[in-house]
Design a protein around this motif. Structure first.
Motif: not given
Ligand code: KG4
Ligand code: ZN
Length: 340
Positions: A116-118, A138-141, A165-170, A180-182, A185-187, A265-270, A295-299
């Motif tokens: 789905g993400h792909l 993303s958070g998981g991959h 994403g997991e590293a960002y969250d930790k 969620p931490g991403g 951390v970016d801010r 995936g979520g980190v693409a928001a960075s 559409l990049a985060t879970d949907n």
């Molecule tokens: O794709 P996603 O919404 O969910 C999963 O399938 O995991 O990704 C969530 C991850 C979280 O780890 C979150 O911290 C990270 O995306 N994330 C970011 C940002 N926004 C969300 N990481 C870095 N910078 C961001 N702005």
């Protein structure tokens, strides 16, 4: 009316449903996030997530159908995430999708969340051109894949331990920034500097990723230097992650004649990552496709999009398929017979 698939996604903490046409127009896309519920626990609590899915799934599906202006008989099929994810959460979506498909006498397609993400690469404004190099963070991959047509891909590299994403969250948790931490951390990173020289794990070592060493380096640093500057820790950490992601992308780009690059995936928001991607794009002239964040985060639109090539190839799945928390992404596409 166009051919339409209803997608359902409940693998983690978002209850989502969407209607997507065969030409990948997102006709409706509803996401109900549980983030505010899990925030106070510092992470997703699986039992709470499943319970919220149970109460949310029907209203979310109804809303997606209403916004698309369709009823069950207008659908070609129902698609649902069957894994990987939290088992209780997955079960809610899988059971709901099967029940709807049975009631509506429609085929049901079980979809791998990562496929789905792909597929989300194809949902943005910028048309993906094949072969496309997809970076999923993303958070998981974290993984890199070469897509040669919708649903046809080969995995080039993936994470050996923590995802980006997991590293960002930790790290966010170590800095007391909540979940969620991403984004947090970016801010902070915007007002800091990359002065702490954190390691860039495996940066020149193939296309696999490893981020747990970086997270540990941050933890040691915080213990060693109690008077640390939070902004500099965030900036140095984000720079290390992004350096690794960009180095792997560039290395993968050298492996084939890619006509576009997609980051999902979520980190693409960075913003740090986006800025560096834009610079790479200018330098290399390869087309960059960044689907909108929704559409990049879970949907569920990405789940319906991934279902289309599968459905065209093999039709629906046998109703006996189950939710699979540990479902792996095949190393190469299932649709070997499809040619670009
Ligand atoms: O794709 P996603 O919404 O969910 C999963 O399938 O995991 O990704 C969530 C991850 C979280 O780890 C979150 O911290 C990270 O995306 N994330 C970011 C940002 N926004 C969300 N990481 C870095 N910078 C961001 N702005
Ligand atoms: Zn996901």
């Amino acid at each position: 009316m166009k051919n339409l698939i209803l997608g359902v996604e409940t693998s983690c903490d978002e209850t989502a449903a969407a209607v997507v046409s065969e030409d990948l127009e997102v006709v409706s896309n509803v996401v109900s996030s549980q983030m505010a519920i899990h925030e106070r626990y510092g992470g997703v609590v699986p039992e709470i997530a499943s319970r919220v899915h149970v109460s949310e799934v029907i209203p979310v599906v109804s809303k997606a159908m209403a916004e698309a202006g369709v009823s069950g008989r207008d659908l070609t099929a129902v698609a649902v995430t069957r894994g990987p994810g939290l088992i209780g959460s997955l079960l809610v979506g899988v059971s709901t999708a099967k029940a709807l498909a049975l009631a509506w006498k429609k085929p049901v397609v079980g979809v791998n969340h990562l496929e789905g993400h792909l597929a989300s690469a194809s949902l943005g404004q910028d048309k993906v051109e094949y072969p496309c190099l997809v970076l999923l963070v993303s958070g998981g991959h974290s993984l890199l894949a070469q897509m040669s047509a919708p649903g046809v891909y080969a995995v080039l590299g993936s994470t050996r331990d923590d995802s980006a994403g997991e590293a960002y969250d930790k790290v966010a948790r170590l800095l007391g920034l909540g979940y969620p931490g991403g984004p947090a951390v970016d801010r902070l990173a915007v007002s800091g500097s990359d002065v702490l020289n954190f390691p860039r794990p495996m940066i020149h070592d193939g296309l696999d990723f490893s981020f747990s060493g970086l997270k540990s380096a941050v933890a040691y640093y915080l213990r060693r230097e109690p008077a640390y500057v939070r902004e500099d820790v965030a900036a140095s950490f984000a720079a290390a992650v992004v350096d690794v992601l960009l180095a792997k992308l560039e290395a993968a780009l050298g492996r084939a004649d890619f006509r576009s690059v997609a980051v999902v995936g979520g980190v693409a928001a960075s913003p740090v990552l986006r800025e560096r991607l834009a610079a790479m794009n200018r330098r290399r002239g390869v087309k960059l496709c960044l689907p909108p964040l929704k559409l990049a985060t879970d949907n569920a639109a990405m789940i319906a999009a991934a279902a289309w090539p599968r459905f065209r190839e093999v039709g629906g799945d046998d109703l006996g398929f189950g939710a699979d928390a540990g479902l792996k992404l095949p190393e190469a596409a299932l649709l070997q017979s499809r040619r670009p």
